[in-house]
Design a protein around this motif. Structure first.
Motif, PDB file in Angstrom:
ATOM      1  N   CYS A  14       0.785  -1.176  -0.019  1.00 19.69           N
ATOM      2  CA  CYS A  14       0.068   0.064  -0.028  1.00 19.69           C
ATOM      3  C   CYS A  14       0.744   1.204  -0.049  1.00 19.69           C
ATOM      4  O   CYS A  14       0.488   2.052  -0.625  1.00 19.69           O
ATOM      5  N   GLY A  15       1.960   1.307   0.596  1.00 16.84           N
ATOM      6  CA  GLY A  15       2.909   2.410   0.729  1.00 16.84           C
ATOM      7  C   GLY A  15       3.605   2.587  -0.700  1.00 16.84           C
ATOM      8  O   GLY A  15       3.449   3.702  -1.168  1.00 16.84           O
ATOM      9  N   HIS A  16       4.059   1.603  -1.245  1.00 19.64           N
ATOM     10  CA  HIS A  16       4.599   1.766  -2.650  1.00 19.64           C
ATOM     11  C   HIS A  16       3.647   2.130  -3.362  1.00 19.64           C
ATOM     12  O   HIS A  16       4.062   2.929  -4.280  1.00 19.64           O
ATOM     13  N   ALA A  17       2.505   1.698  -3.457  1.00 19.17           N
ATOM     14  CA  ALA A  17       1.559   2.001  -4.550  1.00 19.17           C
ATOM     15  C   ALA A  17       1.060   3.590  -4.406  1.00 19.17           C
ATOM     16  O   ALA A  17       0.866   4.166  -5.280  1.00 19.17           O
ATOM     17  N   ALA A  18       1.004   3.975  -3.061  1.00 20.54           N
ATOM     18  CA  ALA A  18       0.853   5.523  -2.767  1.00 20.54           C
ATOM     19  C   ALA A  18       1.914   6.387  -3.608  1.00 20.54           C
ATOM     20  O   ALA A  18       1.722   7.410  -4.063  1.00 20.54           O
ATOM     21  N   GLU A  33      -0.243  17.913 -18.000  1.00 15.45           N
ATOM     22  CA  GLU A  33      -1.536  16.958 -17.909  1.00 15.45           C
ATOM     23  C   GLU A  33      -2.092  17.267 -16.508  1.00 15.45           C
ATOM     24  O   GLU A  33      -1.413  17.699 -15.693  1.00 15.45           O
ATOM     25  N   THR A  34      -3.347  16.896 -16.266  1.00 19.70           N
ATOM     26  CA  THR A  34      -3.751  17.064 -14.936  1.00 19.70           C
ATOM     27  C   THR A  34      -4.373  15.456 -14.470  1.00 19.70           C
ATOM     28  O   THR A  34      -4.586  14.747 -15.754  1.00 19.70           O
ATOM     29  N   SER A  35      -4.522  15.328 -13.390  1.00 19.98           N
ATOM     30  CA  SER A  35      -4.993  13.900 -13.015  1.00 19.98           C
ATOM     31  C   SER A  35      -6.110  14.240 -12.072  1.00 19.98           C
ATOM     32  O   SER A  35      -6.133  14.792 -10.944  1.00 19.98           O
ATOM     33  N   ASP A  36      -7.410  14.039 -12.474  1.00 17.41           N
ATOM     34  CA  ASP A  36      -8.590  14.098 -11.777  1.00 17.41           C
ATOM     35  C   ASP A  36      -8.820  12.925 -10.732  1.00 17.41           C
ATOM     36  O   ASP A  36      -9.533  13.052  -9.516  1.00 17.41           O
ATOM     37  N   LEU A  37      -8.313  11.883 -11.034  1.00 15.10           N
ATOM     38  CA  LEU A  37      -8.710  10.701 -10.276  1.00 15.10           C
ATOM     39  C   LEU A  37      -7.631  10.854  -8.874  1.00 15.10           C
ATOM     40  O   LEU A  37      -6.370  11.058  -9.038  1.00 15.10           O
ATOM     41  N   ARG A  38      -8.226  10.661  -7.800  1.00 18.35           N
ATOM     42  CA  ARG A  38      -7.629  10.797  -6.370  1.00 18.35           C
ATOM     43  C   ARG A  38      -7.831   9.471  -5.786  1.00 18.35           C
ATOM     44  O   ARG A  38      -9.024   9.015  -5.349  1.00 18.35           O
ATOM     45  N   VAL A  39      -6.937   8.873  -5.585  1.00 19.30           N
ATOM     46  CA  VAL A  39      -6.915   7.308  -4.718  1.00 19.30           C
ATOM     47  C   VAL A  39      -6.940   7.754  -3.518  1.00 19.30           C
ATOM     48  O   VAL A  39      -5.674   8.316  -2.804  1.00 19.30           O
ATOM     49  N   PRO A  40      -7.886   7.483  -2.656  1.00 13.66           N
ATOM     50  CA  PRO A  40      -7.832   7.585  -1.130  1.00 13.66           C
ATOM     51  C   PRO A  40      -6.494   6.864  -0.504  1.00 13.66           C
ATOM     52  O   PRO A  40      -6.370   5.628  -0.747  1.00 13.66           O
ATOM     53  N   PRO A  41      -5.908   7.337   0.636  1.00 17.12           N
ATOM     54  CA  PRO A  41      -4.947   6.846   1.349  1.00 17.12           C
ATOM     55  C   PRO A  41      -5.658   5.296   1.780  1.00 17.12           C
ATOM     56  O   PRO A  41      -6.710   5.210   1.878  1.00 17.12           O
ATOM     57  N   THR A  42      -5.129   4.304   1.941  1.00 11.09           N
ATOM     58  CA  THR A  42      -5.657   3.218   2.327  1.00 11.09           C
ATOM     59  C   THR A  42      -6.167   3.225   3.620  1.00 11.09           C
ATOM     60  O   THR A  42      -7.457   2.505   3.980  1.00 11.09           O
ATOM     61  N   ALA A  43      -5.793   4.012   4.604  1.00 14.13           N
ATOM     62  CA  ALA A  43      -6.440   4.107   5.866  1.00 14.13           C
ATOM     63  C   ALA A  43      -8.213   4.606   5.578  1.00 14.13           C
ATOM     64  O   ALA A  43      -8.763   4.292   6.478  1.00 14.13           O
ATOM     65  N   GLU A  44      -8.239   5.335   4.733  1.00 11.59           N
ATOM     66  CA  GLU A  44      -9.503   5.916   4.160  1.00 11.59           C
ATOM     67  C   GLU A  44     -10.330   4.841   3.622  1.00 11.59           C
ATOM     68  O   GLU A  44     -11.618   4.918   3.908  1.00 11.59           O
TER      69      GLU A  44
END
Length: 68
Positions: A14-18, A33-44
């Motif tokens: 999870c840490g490496h993926a973040a 470019e922009t990135s609209d996708l926000r992947v929430p931290p694993t804790a969320e």
């Protein structure tokens, strides 16, 4: 124990993926470019009980100790 290693491995992945996601977003910004996708931290993504168990495992407790 197998479960202890699994919990540690999960935390590392999870840490490496973040970090990889942050790097990719930085590269996109650098290319204009922009990135609209926000992947929430694993804790969320975890329930409060799951987060509590992960923290106990990260603190070095065995599955047996966590279950007690």
């Amino acid at each position: 124990m197998r479960g202890d290693g699994l919990a540690q491995s999960y935390g590392l992945v999870c840490g490496h993926a973040a970090r990889l996601g942050e790097k990719a977003r930085g590269e996109l910004r650098a290319a204009g470019e922009t990135s609209d996708l926000r992947v929430p931290p694993t804790a969320e993504l975890l329930t409060s009980q799951e987060l509590h168990i992960v923290r106990l495992a990260a603190g070095g407790l065995s599955n047996r100790e966590i279950a007690q």
